[in-house]
Design an enzyme around this catalytic site. Structure first.
Site, short mmCIF file in Angstrom:
data_model
loop_
_atom_site.label_atom_id
_atom_site.label_comp_id
_atom_site.label_asym_id
_atom_site.label_seq_id
_atom_site.Cartn_x
_atom_site.Cartn_y
_atom_site.Cartn_z
N ASP A 52 -7.24 70.01 -76.47
CA ASP A 52 -7.34 68.75 -75.72
C ASP A 52 -6.22 68.66 -74.68
OD1 ASP A 52 -9.23 66.53 -77.49
OD2 ASP A 52 -8.49 68.28 -78.56
N ASP A 128 -12.68 63.73 -70.04
CA ASP A 128 -12.50 63.97 -71.47
C ASP A 128 -12.32 65.48 -71.62
OD1 ASP A 128 -12.45 64.18 -74.20
OD2 ASP A 128 -14.08 62.77 -74.53
N ASP A 131 -14.52 66.67 -75.40
CA ASP A 131 -15.34 65.61 -75.99
C ASP A 131 -16.02 66.21 -77.21
OD1 ASP A 131 -16.77 63.22 -76.32
OD2 ASP A 131 -18.48 64.06 -75.22
N THR A 133 -14.18 66.50 -80.28
CA THR A 133 -13.11 67.33 -80.87
C THR A 133 -13.47 67.74 -82.30
OG1 THR A 133 -11.51 66.17 -79.51
CG2 THR A 133 -10.62 67.40 -81.37
N ASP A 277 -16.37 59.20 -72.51
CA ASP A 277 -17.32 59.72 -73.51
C ASP A 277 -18.77 59.60 -73.04
OD1 ASP A 277 -15.56 60.50 -75.48
OD2 ASP A 277 -15.63 58.58 -76.55
P1 AMP Z 1 -20.14 61.86 -80.76
O1 AMP Z 1 -19.76 63.30 -80.81
O2 AMP Z 1 -21.36 61.59 -79.95
O3 AMP Z 1 -20.19 61.23 -82.11
O4 AMP Z 1 -19.01 61.13 -79.92
C1 AMP Z 1 -17.69 61.47 -80.02
C2 AMP Z 1 -16.88 60.34 -79.45
O5 AMP Z 1 -17.12 59.17 -80.19
C3 AMP Z 1 -15.40 60.56 -79.53
O6 AMP Z 1 -14.94 61.11 -78.32
C4 AMP Z 1 -14.82 59.17 -79.76
O7 AMP Z 1 -14.13 58.69 -78.63
C5 AMP Z 1 -16.02 58.30 -79.97
N1 AMP Z 1 -15.89 57.38 -81.11
C6 AMP Z 1 -14.82 57.22 -81.91
N2 AMP Z 1 -15.05 56.25 -82.82
C7 AMP Z 1 -16.29 55.77 -82.59
C8 AMP Z 1 -17.09 54.76 -83.18
N3 AMP Z 1 -16.65 54.04 -84.23
N4 AMP Z 1 -18.32 54.55 -82.69
C9 AMP Z 1 -18.77 55.29 -81.67
N5 AMP Z 1 -18.04 56.25 -81.06
C10 AMP Z 1 -16.82 56.50 -81.50
MG MG Z 2 -14.64 62.13 -76.39
#
Ligand code: AMP
Ligand code: MG
Length: 335
Positions: A52, A128, A131, A133, A277
């Site tokens: 990152d 990001d 994205d 991680t 994101d």
């Molecule tokens: P995904 O891989 O689609 O689940 O998205 C990853 C991103 O979700 C990360 O970069 C976080 O910034 C974000 N994230 C963190 N916590 C939450 C949450 N409670 N609800 C939705 N997105 C989140």
């Molecule tokens: Mg992200």
């Protein structure tokens, strides 16, 4: 039929050309560093890895070298790396950056990371560096996402997905793709290694029952009960595939899936999405012919700061399924 021989002209123009080069450099770094397990846990409990920080440093450095007046709003900052406790991690980050920028010193690297401290105003870019991680660490999907936002609208986007193989017409099955979009000029993809750009178009699926969905791997990033009510309501036959990161958007843009429901988790109904994101992925889908709104059907407003403060959740579809999806969302809304 062979794919039409169109070539997007905007990819050769500054700053998109530099953005593509910067993300390719970041993607190469991710592939090298993936084996390095060192990471920190941020205040919101999300992990941040050597990659990152190192990717943010190399991408920001390259963008600023090309466009010094650019305002960049990026996910990471150097504060936690400046801690004495993070000395080993900083050493790893600097080591990784040196593979791209020989002779880089720790102070240089920290300074490049902090180029991402710009303010989200009327004209800026958002990054990001990694994205997804969690996907990156567990061998799943992840993306490097960069988007240009002007007056609350995403106008240019660049997304590198180093672990995604996307067999679309004219593109080999090679893992690792780069996608780009410009408002009004379409969305395109090519192998990370280079080659011709192939135009992206969303699917023509209009029967919810046969549709293919995508959702986060992380259960905590959605509302499973709500999602199940929607799927039952629409009589969707296939369970959605789980995938980390904005790679999901690219899969919808390439017609390999038809929708993504990003529902707010019951543990945090006030959750608002970070702009970095969603921005790049959203433009890719829209320029491929799809639709992206919040869960009430309103357009995403990228002019509200570092988060989408005026939108609840995100609904992404191929376009044709959008109204049916919104109606099902409303019927299944948690009370
Ligand atoms: P995904 O891989 O689609 O689940 O998205 C990853 C991103 O979700 C990360 O970069 C976080 O910034 C974000 N994230 C963190 N916590 C939450 C949450 N409670 N609800 C939705 N997105 C989140
Ligand atoms: Mg992200």
């Amino acid at each position: 039929m062979p794919p039409a021989l169109e070539e997007p002209t905007f990819v050769k123009l500054s700053p998109v050309a530099e953005a593509i080069a910067a993300l390719a450099e970041g993607a190469a770094l991710c592939r090298r560093v993936r084996a390095d397990a060192r990471f920190q846990t941020k205040g919101d409990a999300s992990p941040v890895t050597v990659a990152d920080f190192a990717v943010q440093a190399v991408v920001a450095r390259r963008l600023y070298a090309a466009v010094p007046e650019l305002a960049l709003v990026a996910e990471e900052d150097s504060r936690s790396l400046r801690n004495e406790a993070a000395r080993d991690m900083l050493g790893d980050v600097v080591g990784q950056v040196r593979a791209s920028v020989p002779g880089a010193r720790a102070e240089d690297v920290l300074g490049w990371i902090d180029l991402g401290r710009g303010q989200p105003a009327s004209d800026f870019w958002t990054l990001d560096p990694v994205d997804g991680t969690k996907g990156f660490r567990r061998g799943g999907q992840y993306a490097i996402a960069l988007a240009h936002i002007r007056n609350g609208d995403v106008v240019q986007a660049c997304l590198a997905c180093p672990a995604l193989s996307l067999p679309v017409a004219g593109l080999s099955d090679a893992a690792g793709v780069m996608a780009i979009a410009a408002r009004g000029s379409g969305a395109w993809v090519r192998p990370l290694a280079g080659g011709a750009w192939v135009r992206l178009r969303t699917s023509e699926m209009d029967d919810p029952r046969l549709s293919r969905g995508l959702r986060s791997v992380e259960g905590a990033h959605t509302d499973e009960a709500w999602l199940n009510r929607i799927l039952t309501d629409l009589r969707v036959e296939r369970a959605p595939d789980r995938m980390d990161s904005q790679a999901k958007y690219l899969v919808v843009a390439a017609a390999k899936a038809d929708w993504i429901f990003r529902l707010v988790p019951p543990s945090d109904r006030n959750h608002r999405e970070w702009i970095w994101d969603q921005a790049a992925g959203a433009l890719l889908v829209e320029e491929a012919g799809g639709r992206v709104t919040d869960l009430e059907g309103a357009p995403l407003d990228f002019g509200a700061g570092r988060r989408l403060e005026r939108n609840i959740g995100v609904l992404t579809t191929n376009g044709r399924l959008h109204d049916a999806a919104l109606a099902a969302l409303r019927r299944a809304w948690p009370r």
